[in-house]
Design a protein around this motif. Sequence first.
Motif, PDB file in Angstrom:
ATOM      1  N   SER A  90      -0.542  14.997   2.932  1.00 19.91           N
ATOM      2  CA  SER A  90      -1.800  14.896   3.685  1.00 19.91           C
ATOM      3  C   SER A  90      -1.592  14.205   5.023  1.00 19.91           C
ATOM      4  O   SER A  90      -2.286  14.516   6.005  1.00 19.91           O
ATOM      5  CB  SER A  90      -2.844  14.131   2.854  1.00 19.91           C
ATOM      6  OG  SER A  90      -3.048  14.755   1.609  1.00 19.91           O
ATOM      7  N   ASN A  91      -0.668  13.266   5.104  1.00 22.78           N
ATOM      8  CA  ASN A  91      -0.439  12.533   6.351  1.00 22.78           C
ATOM      9  C   ASN A  91       0.207  13.400   7.433  1.00 22.78           C
ATOM     10  O   ASN A  91       0.076  13.088   8.619  1.00 22.78           O
ATOM     11  CB  ASN A  91       0.438  11.304   6.091  1.00 22.78           C
ATOM     12  CG  ASN A  91      -0.276  10.266   5.246  1.00 22.78           C
ATOM     13  OD1 ASN A  91      -1.501  10.252   5.183  1.00 22.78           O
ATOM     14  ND2 ASN A  91       0.485   9.402   4.585  1.00 22.78           N
ATOM     15  N   HIS A 112       1.728  13.606  -2.553  1.00 19.88           N
ATOM     16  CA  HIS A 112       0.458  14.176  -2.079  1.00 19.88           C
ATOM     17  C   HIS A 112      -0.035  13.437  -0.837  1.00 19.88           C
ATOM     18  O   HIS A 112      -0.499  14.066   0.133  1.00 19.88           O
ATOM     19  CB  HIS A 112      -0.583  14.096  -3.196  1.00 19.88           C
ATOM     20  CG  HIS A 112      -1.947  14.564  -2.782  1.00 19.88           C
ATOM     21  ND1 HIS A 112      -2.263  15.893  -2.656  1.00 19.88           N
ATOM     22  CD2 HIS A 112      -3.071  13.866  -2.456  1.00 19.88           C
ATOM     23  CE1 HIS A 112      -3.522  16.009  -2.265  1.00 19.88           C
ATOM     24  NE2 HIS A 112      -4.034  14.796  -2.153  1.00 19.88           N
ATOM     25  N   GLU A 113       0.044  12.110  -0.853  1.00 19.85           N
ATOM     26  CA  GLU A 113      -0.381  11.345   0.320  1.00 19.85           C
ATOM     27  C   GLU A 113       0.501  11.659   1.521  1.00 19.85           C
ATOM     28  O   GLU A 113       0.014  11.768   2.654  1.00 19.85           O
ATOM     29  CB  GLU A 113      -0.332   9.851   0.005  1.00 19.85           C
ATOM     30  CG  GLU A 113      -1.398   9.415  -0.991  1.00 19.85           C
ATOM     31  CD  GLU A 113      -1.287   7.954  -1.341  1.00 19.85           C
ATOM     32  OE1 GLU A 113      -0.322   7.296  -0.859  1.00 19.85           O
ATOM     33  OE2 GLU A 113      -2.144   7.454  -2.089  1.00 19.85           O
ATOM     34  N   ARG A 114       1.807  11.805   1.308  1.00 16.11           N
ATOM     35  CA  ARG A 114       2.710  12.146   2.410  1.00 16.11           C
ATOM     36  C   ARG A 114       2.385  13.543   2.950  1.00 16.11           C
ATOM     37  O   ARG A 114       2.417  13.765   4.171  1.00 16.11           O
ATOM     38  CB  ARG A 114       4.152  12.071   1.923  1.00 16.11           C
ATOM     39  CG  ARG A 114       5.193  12.096   3.020  1.00 16.11           C
ATOM     40  CD  ARG A 114       5.001  10.933   3.996  1.00 16.11           C
ATOM     41  NE  ARG A 114       5.070   9.647   3.349  1.00 16.11           N
ATOM     42  CZ  ARG A 114       6.165   8.913   3.264  1.00 16.11           C
ATOM     43  NH1 ARG A 114       7.284   9.362   3.803  1.00 16.11           N
ATOM     44  NH2 ARG A 114       6.136   7.730   2.683  1.00 16.11           N
ATOM     45  N   SER A 171       1.540  11.241  -6.625  1.00 18.38           N
ATOM     46  CA  SER A 171       0.566  10.622  -5.724  1.00 18.38           C
ATOM     47  C   SER A 171       1.192  10.317  -4.374  1.00 18.38           C
ATOM     48  O   SER A 171       0.592  10.583  -3.320  1.00 18.38           O
ATOM     49  CB  SER A 171       0.019   9.333  -6.348  1.00 18.38           C
ATOM     50  OG  SER A 171      -0.674   9.600  -7.544  1.00 18.38           O
ATOM     51  N   ASN A 229       2.057   2.133  -3.270  1.00 16.19           N
ATOM     52  CA  ASN A 229       0.981   2.505  -4.210  1.00 16.19           C
ATOM     53  C   ASN A 229       0.884   1.488  -5.346  1.00 16.19           C
ATOM     54  O   ASN A 229       0.782   1.834  -6.522  1.00 16.19           O
ATOM     55  CB  ASN A 229       1.223   3.902  -4.766  1.00 16.19           C
ATOM     56  CG  ASN A 229      -0.069   4.540  -5.265  1.00 16.19           C
ATOM     57  OD1 ASN A 229      -1.152   4.077  -4.942  1.00 16.19           O
ATOM     58  ND2 ASN A 229       0.060   5.595  -6.051  1.00 16.19           N
ATOM     59  N   VAL A 275      -3.071  11.291  -7.546  1.00 11.85           N
ATOM     60  CA  VAL A 275      -4.278  11.116  -6.730  1.00 11.85           C
ATOM     61  C   VAL A 275      -5.136  12.369  -6.759  1.00 11.85           C
ATOM     62  O   VAL A 275      -6.371  12.298  -6.838  1.00 11.85           O
ATOM     63  CB  VAL A 275      -3.867  10.763  -5.279  1.00 11.85           C
ATOM     64  CG1 VAL A 275      -5.085  10.710  -4.378  1.00 11.85           C
ATOM     65  CG2 VAL A 275      -3.136   9.441  -5.257  1.00 11.85           C
ATOM     66  N   LYS A 303       0.830  -1.202   0.000  1.00 15.56           N
ATOM     67  CA  LYS A 303       0.000   0.000   0.000  1.00 15.56           C
ATOM     68  C   LYS A 303       0.866   1.254   0.000  1.00 15.56           C
ATOM     69  O   LYS A 303       0.545   2.243  -0.680  1.00 15.56           O
ATOM     70  CB  LYS A 303      -0.920  -0.021   1.226  1.00 15.56           C
ATOM     71  CG  LYS A 303      -1.910   1.130   1.274  1.00 15.56           C
ATOM     72  CD  LYS A 303      -2.793   1.016   2.502  1.00 15.56           C
ATOM     73  CE  LYS A 303      -3.761   2.199   2.565  1.00 15.56           C
ATOM     74  NZ  LYS A 303      -4.590   2.139   3.796  1.00 15.56           N
TER      75      LYS A 303
END
Length: 887
Positions: free
Chosen positions: A368-369, A364-366, A361, A73, A446, A70
């Motif tokens: 947001s985390n 961006h996820e990092r 992606s 990705n 994402v 996960k």
Amino acid sequence: MSEFKVHHLVTELIEHLGSNASPESYVENLQRAGTTTVSSYNHATQNCVRQLAQNSPNRESFIEKYEELKAKNTDCLRPFIQLLSVISEDRKLKEYLEKNAKTASTNLQNSQTSQASVGSISDPLRDSEIVEKVTTEDLPVIRSRLHKEVEIAEEKRSLPLNKVETQEKARHPNYQSPVMPNWNSVRPNMNLDFVTHHSGPVPFAAPLGAIPVCSQESMVIEEILFCLEGAESDYIVPNPLRGLYETRVFSISESIDPSLHEMVKQILPLASHYSMVMRFIQEKSQFECGQVNHALTAAMNTLIKDYMVLVAQLETANRKGNFSIHKLWFFIQPTLHTMEILANIASTISKSGAKGGKVLSLLHERTSNYIGDPAGQELCLYLTQNACVPYMEILEKWVYKGVISDPYEEFLVEDNEVIEKEELPFDYSSDYWEKRYVIRREKIPVFLERVADVILLTGKYLNVIRQCGKNVKSPQAEEIVYTIKERQYVEAIEKAYRFASKTLLELLMQENDLMGRLRSVKHYFLLDQGDFIVQFMDSCEAELSKNIDDIVPTRLESLLELALRTSAANGDPYKDDMRTELLPYDLLFQMFKILSIETHEEKEYRLPSDKLHLLGLESFCFGYEVKWPVSLVLNRRAIACYQMIFRHLFYCKHVERLLCRVWICNKVAKSFALRAAKTYASAFALRQRMLNCVQNLEYYMMVEVIEPNWVTFLASINKVNNVDDVLVCHSDFLDNCLKDCMLTNPSLLRTVNKLMAICVHFCHFIQHMRRYYLDAELTSMLGPTYEGYEGSDAYAEETPPPSPELMGNVAGESDSFEQSISKFNLQFTAVLVGLLDKISELGRENNNEKVLNILYRLDFNTFYTEQLERLCDDRSMVGGGKEETSG
């Protein structure tokens, strides 16, 4: 994916599994499952992971592996987890897969054992045979071959960029990637990372046990500063890496004071993070890694410069004196957090092999985390914004100009442009809309996933306008910049989309008169121009009654031109685009070949090589010349659908004309005596039933199917906002017409075709037999009245005589006229009742089927009701008997 394709794939899967289950229920479940929302999809995935972890013998390792995939990705991870969950819940499926796995492993072991045994026995013999056969004359040849192999091996060893070259070959042929020397391996001492020359025990300098602790601290600080810059020291030595993307580990001399030893262990993670970031920068700076990775490494390089300034400041403070290891630990605290984030990002991207949109992606996820860590989120936002710059530039060119400038294949839209002229398909414009530009789902960032389809359509619209020779530029073009909130760039993309869709729709509807083209196609292919089709059939029927090899195509073209000029079609501005075609297969073969695509039955429908028995009426259809950009809507698939509907209607019209000629010829029976007329009453009644059946079928298809669907199409086309809506509306119109005209149901189509064949055989039989029966019985009765009747020989002149095989199949040579008519009556009634029964069965499954109107029209006076009820009773009795037998 269309319903037909899903049905074929499910059927093929069931056949591979060796099951006899019906695919319809599985298709319905798949279509129902395809409507789930994203939130429910994610929730279902979490439930599947939880259930699999509970059933797993090693729960921790399973969850760890899932989290690792996960974090990378990995594509298709969620569908794969759901598939594993379904397999774990289905006991029969699990047993079946285990059985197949055991069988496959047994076969593999047997094959390996046999190969090993054969090799162990035969290899020495083979070697001895080769040695015996080699002579001194062969030595120069062997020597030259060995030299060539050595040279090839040396070339491969000296070319570290094989991966680059293979990627260059796969890239766009117009792009030439520069070759960058691999300095990391050629000159490793130029790297800013550690260089390890040892592979055995760690080579430490002389022990520090005899030196006082205060002096040791000064030396250890200097050693630490060396390591922070990526240089090897005397008492802190970096170990060789176990893998390219593994964390750097250091060995510390045991002679250092224990308190200093512990402080060194706390500080050295900073050097490990620095090593990871530098390895990432050096690797991702290569050309083949893409512009996004280049921009990311440039941003990291900026941070590394600040890090180097900090190390220089620490060195200056250490030289000035009064500097302790605790002060060093205090000063590096903020930098340690920053470098840890950079190292984690570098490790994740490197392990996943991410490139382009996938890198964005992950960033961006990092970002947001780190919502609870303002400093960390600001750092990730800085990296993401810098990495997005080249990607957003490609996006701006695409949504504002319709141009893709993507040399490293990072963008979410792929351009399948054909460069070489000889590779260009026959009609590339028909496949342009679906195949020229496609979305690469694995390369969608994402934060752009929600508008990915909008981005694709925007560029496609602009690209079509550009190919029409028009310069287009969005008047609302603005810079697209990445932010955590999506509102800014989503609004800019949607503005560009609205402009592009409106411009292309006006180009198609107004400048190219799309609706006029569609009305013109409807006039000819769907028999909307009645006088034109009558004139055309009157003039061409004699030519089309010949064998396909005996027909002169230019004569058909001339007759078509004549029919167009002398009918109401003369006022059509697009009549010159019409042409005639003779296909080497009939409608039944064409439809069954289409319905069998991507199934095992497809290989059975090959192009027939023998066309000797194919008449022009069975192979004829209209063609239509379409120019760009109207060919986006009237593409090859749409024209093929129109042609299939036309061939069906055209042949029904031909059968109706044959039956009407029989009716005209039978008008002479009005002059017969009552006793003689009764002999032919059964033939006249059968002819009237056939004519009624064919006319009702035509009325149903033309008035109850095509016209209502056309009205619905016109109503929906007035509400469209873009070209894709036009394509969907037109495709729905054609699909509904094909379905309701019974062309997509193999059973119904085969039955209707058989019904038409019986009617044609009957007409040929009457034409062939009338001279033997009518002339013998009635010439003496009617005398000159019958001989002078105008229509007596008209049918015989226009209709070719049937083949001997046909007459042998229809009626025996020894049968009387009444017996032959009785056989025709039985055949026609049986096929028609079978057709009505199939239609009523469809109605029982789905009451919304429009084809039920045929049942009401053909059986309006319940003439066939009794036979249908008897057939249903017989079927229920057979089904009950089977159940009793099985019970």
